[in-house]
Design a protein around this motif. Sequence first.
Motif: not given
Length: 363
Positions: A246-255, A325-336
Motif C-alpha cells: 500500500n503506497i502512502e506517499n508518492l512523488k514523481i518528477t520529470y526532466d 519542452y516549449l517552456a524551456s526553449h525560446y523559438n515557439k513555432d520552430e520548437d513546436w
Amino acid sequence: MKRKWLLLCFLLFLFAGCSLKDLDKRFFVVSMGIDALEEGTKKYRVSLKLAIPSPKIVPGKENFQIITEDANSIAEAVRNAKSKVDKELDFAHAKVFVLDEDIPKADMLDIIDWFTRRRDIQEISWLTIGRPSAYDVLKVKPKSERLPSNALFLTFGREGTESPYIITTYLFDFYRRLHEKGLDPYMPVTEARKGYFLIDKVALFDKKGIKLVLNRHDTRILNELMTSFEKFSIKVKDGGLLYYINIENLKITYDLQDRKNGSGLDIMITANLTGIVEEAQKNISPDAIPHLEKLAAKEMDGRLSKVLKQLQQQELDPIGFGERYLASHYNKDEDWKKWKELYPKAVFRIQTQVKLESSGTIK
C-alpha cells in the motif's frame, strides 16, 4: 428642491424595472447531458436535470425532473426547453456536464465553447463522458443520494470517495488543454448501472476529439503520473508468493534532456514511493524488506513505462511534456515543430525508489 424630487422619482422608476426573479420562480439545473443523434435528424439531444425542492432530505428520496430537447445547437435546445417548464432555468448550480462519446470531433469544440461563453455556468464544473448515453447517466438514482446529482458531485470533488481509478477534469482546464500546445485534454468515463455509477476509465483527446479510452488499470497508472495520487497498491511477485504494498506517499518528477549530438530527447522520470506491506502470504522478516523494495521498484518501472509508451504511440500528451519542452526553449513555432518530431522517438528513462516503512501490523 423640486429638481431633486424629480431626480429621485426618475431613479425609483428605473429600479422598478428590475427583472430579478425570486427563488420560487426558478428551476435549478444541477447537471446536463448532451447526446449525438443519428444523421438525418437533429444534431443533439440535450437533457437537463432539474432539482425539485423538498421539505425533507432523505437518502434515496430526492426529487428531480429531466427535460429533453432535440435541436441543431445547444442554445436552441435550451431555449426550446423553457417552453416545457413553468419557471426560469438557472444554470448557476450546474456542476456536472455529461457528453456522449459519439459526438463528432468538430461538434465537441462547439459544445465546450458554449459552456465557456455562458456567464451563469461555473468554470469549475466537471466534465465526463457518459455510457451508454448522457441521458442514461442523468437517470441514475443512487439509493444513498440525498440531493439530485450529489453522488457525482461528491465523487468528482473527492469529498466522498477517493479512488485511484477516478480522474477528474474541470471545464476551465479542459478548455485550456483544447487550445494549449503541448498539453492534451481528457475526461473520466461514467457508466450508468442500475442504481449506481461506475467510473474507472478515462477518455483521452487530441485537439479535436476522443482518440483513446484507457482501461481501468492504465487509468490508475495515468492518475499516478499526472496527480501523484497516493492511495493505491502494487502487486509484487516473489517466486510463487504474492505481496500487496500500500503506497502512502508518492512523488514523481520529470526532466527533459536534449542529447548532446542533437539526435533525440530523453524524458527522465523519477518516482519516490513510501508504503507498507498490506497483504502477504508469509511472514516477512526485516532482512527481506530491501528485497521487496527492489521488486516493487521494478514493478513500478514496468507499469509507468507501459502507459507512457502507449501515450507516445498515439501521440497523446495529457501529462504536458510538450508544454514543459516549449517552456524551456525560446523559438515557439520552430520548437513546436521540433517537439512533434522528437516526441514519437523520445526515450523514457525511469528511476523508481521504494521505501517500506513497515511490514504491517500482526496482532
